[in-house]
Design a protein around this motif. Structure first.
Motif: not given
Ligand code: CA
Length: 245
Positions: A29-31, A84, A86-87, A89-90, A209
């Protein structure tokens, strides 16, 4: 051991019969790494690795970059709303210059050969009425190109629009998934105002994402239930005999 204990133990072993859920990808999720809220952050160039588990596929001077945009801290560059999927960040595969193509990320993972796995991910786009395109490769083979259509041209907010996609594939012992931002089909290119490069896809962002890989939940077959039932009856009988003896 009482009959009740024997049955409880059998039920516990039945409940735990399925294999443990495997974690195939990291940082899907690129968090990671966390960048300041409401910002577009660090650029990652070809050959570099995102902390958390993705390698960048691009030229040495070409980047992909992280964006942190959540409901409480939307990234509103020029009134764009770039939440984003999800979460918080993307990843923008078009890079800091908002016009790059043929840049992407890859990650390898181990799996049980022959397992049927499901790869899910979301593609984002930020241009009214335009498209972003992401080409997916699994183990070196192009699976398909997946799109996200941008907001309705009447939307004054220019909100990033996410499209959820999923595909299934048969795992090898070692696997690689690659996501590459590509230009779309077209006949009349548009000039990107940021870099004056002609492009067809009207993307301005190529969002990625919410990447995950899952295996189907193991469902015990009817014969497994029958075997467990037979086992319970037999164990109950043993317990009864022991109590009598
Ligand atoms: Ca994300």
């Amino acid at each position: 051991m009482s009959k009740r204990t024997v049955i409880a133990a059998a039920l516990i072993s039945l409940a735990g019969a399925g294999p443990a859920m495997a974690q195939y990808l990291s940082n899907g999720s690129f968090e990671q790494p966390v960048i300041p809220s409401g910002t577009q952050g660090t650029m990652y160039f070809g050959g570099q690795t995102l902390p958390g588990g993705w390698s960048v596929i691009a030229g040495a001077t070409e980047d992909v970059h992280l964006i942190n945009a959540s409901a409480s801290f939307p990234f509103e560059s020029f009134s764009h709303n770039m939440l984003a999927r999800d979460g918080n960040q993307w990843l923008d595969l078009s890079g800091e210059g908002w016009g790059g193509f043929n840049r992407g990320v890859a990650q390898s993972f181990a799996a049980t050969p022959g397992d049927s796995l499901t790869l899910a991910f979301s593609v984002g786009n930020l241009v009214n009425g335009g498209f972003s395109y992401v080409q997916l490769k699994v183990n070196g083979n192009v699976v398909d190109t997946f799109a996200s259509k941008g907001a309705d041209p009447a939307d004054p907010a220019w909100t990033q629009v996410w499209a959820d996609h999923s595909v299934s594939f048969v795992a090898q012992a070692t696997n690689v998934v690659e996501f590459i931002g590509v230009d779309g089909p077209g006949t009349t290119p548009t000039l990107n105002p940021w870099n004056n490069q002609p492009y067809f896809s009207s993307h301005w962002s190529i969002g990625l994402d919410n990447v995950s890989i899952s295996s189907p939940s193991p469902v015990p077959e009817p014969s497994s239930y029958a075997m467990a039932l037979v086992g319970l009856i037999l164990m109950g009988g043993v317990a009864r005999r022991r109590r009598r003896g």
